[in-house]
Design a protein around this motif. Structure first.
Motif: not given
Length: 431
Positions: A223-238
């Motif tokens: 879960g931490m591996l998934a959300v680390g990528g998800l969070s930075m990807t969505i908030s950073g690249f949106a």
């Protein structure tokens, strides 16, 4: 920290120490909320400013990757810093680094210097979170710790939303945004500088043991591996993608300022359900919702802003919920002696993924365009959903009597495990 609060007892009024004054606790919360306003504005400003200056979106992606690298360093180095100078001085030092970072950005759109500046920011903001949360965790009574930390997270997320929305009000070609960021960061130092909150004892170092953490809770680590990528990807690249698609400065501000609403709306019901059933079922639901929202983001990409705002609110909220749900599930699976090593390992997994995935997205964006971040986020959510489903089939749930209570959290705020405090029993044993 939410994980440790379920299994460890720190200084508590019931054990003879005086309760921390509410105004002193509020000073730390207020400081981080003020920091969040400036941080939210800068997060939105950088891709829009680079786009207005004609730079390729790949530069903005590299800046996000640099920020993540700084955050990973912050998770590792904040503990030694606090052990050297204490919480209050560390808070001020890290705030000064954010001021320097914003000043470098204010010097003009120079992508290489901005990468270094945002790496410095990533280091400082990660450290600030660790200092603030561990400080609060040490002085708050066990009976109210969950409520205070939930308020802390809500205040920070609300501050981010205010900062995002401020983008619509500033002159994008001037240095207004960095100056506002500097002002709010400087203001954030005042409450902590004037606080009467007691200084915690020097923190203990916590070792990272990923293999041990995986044995305790594969779902928690995944879960931490998934959300680390998800969070930075969505908030950073949106904001990078929205700018590249031609949305206006005000549109980007609206899109970003709406996203924290999803974090606040979805976590409470999902957490309430997770306290009453196998948390893995709720994790499956959250990751499936993130996957579906990503597909909608792909289908409506470049379309009506109103539809995209709704989609991104759900997308961000579902992704952020994985963070708190995975943390709670890992805590349910761990024994008291496992908590510090487990928490440190979860933090490391989150930080590592938050660094690697943005780098991958940046590389893919250079070849396939900025829409690549949506595809990457969909893949991450899908893989994690399938993994949790497999674990549901392979392993029995944690007995209801052994589970803790869910506490709202955000993936924008790292777990303060590098500054984990020993329990009263451990202190007496060590003395």
């Amino acid at each position: 920290m939410a994980i440790l609060e379920r299994n460890q007892t720190r200084r508590d009024p019931a054990q003879g120490s005086l309760p921390a004054p509410a105004i002193a606790i509020a000073s730390v919360v207020l400081s981080m909320a003020l920091v969040a306003v400036g941080n939210g504005l800068m997060f939105a400003y950088i891709p829009v400013r680079l786009g207005a200056a004609g730079f390729d979106p790949t530069w903005a992606g590299l800046i996000v990757t640099g920020l993540s690298a700084g955050g990973l360093a912050g998770c590792i180095l904040t503990g030694p810093l606090v052990r050297r100078v204490g919480h209050a001085r560390a808070f001020m030092v890290l705030s000064a680094l954010i001021v320097l970072s914003n000043a470098a950005v204010g010097a003009g759109p120079h992508p290489l210097s901005w990468i270094a500046a945002r790496a410095l920011y990533g280091f400082a903001i990660c450290g600030l979170f660790i200092v603030a949360q561990s400080w609060l965790n040490d002085v708050i009574a066990n009976t109210i710790r969950g409520r205070v930390m939930a308020f802390f997270y809500v205040a920070y997320v609300a501050g981010l939303g205010v900062g995002y929305s401020t983008l619509a009000l500033i002159d994008i070609r001037a240095a207004d945004a960095p100056l506002v960021g500097i002002a709010f960061t400087a203001l954030s130092i005042l409450p902590v500088g004037l606080t009467r909150l007691a200084q915690p004892p020097p923190p203990q170092a916590a070792a990272v043991a990923l293999a041990r953490a995986w044995r305790i809770s594969p779902v928690g680590v995944a879960g931490m591996l998934a959300v680390g990528g998800l969070s930075m990807t969505i908030s950073g690249f949106a904001p990078i993608h929205a700018t590249a698609k031609g949305y206006s400065q005000a549109d980007v501000a609206l899109l970003l300022s709406a996203m924290p609403i999803g974090t606040l709306i979805l976590q409470i019901p999902l957490g309430w359900i997770s306290d009453r059933t196998d948390r893995r079922f709720v994790l499956v639901a959250a990751s499936a919702l993130a996957m579906v929202a990503g597909l909608f983001a792909l289908g409506f990409d470049g379309g009506a802003l109103a539809a995209l705002v709704v989609i991104y609110v759900v997308w961000a909220g579902a992704s952020e919920s994985i963070y708190s749900l995975a943390s709670a599930h890992a805590a349910d699976r761990a024994g008291k002696d496992d908590m510090v090593a487990l928490s440190s390992s979860l933090l490391f997994a989150w930080s590592l993924s938050g660094f690697i995935v943005p780098g991958i997205v940046t590389g893919l964006s250079a070849v396939y365009g900025t829409q690549a971040f949506i595809h990457v986020a969909i893949v991450i959510a899908t893989v994690f959903c399938l993994f949790v489903l497999w674990r549901v089939v392979a392993m029995s749930p944690v007995p209801a009597a052994e589970t803790g209570n869910f506490a709202p959290m955000t993936a924008q705020a790292p777990l303060p495990v590098d500054l984990a405090f020993p329990s009263e029993e451990q202190r007496r044993a060590d003395s």
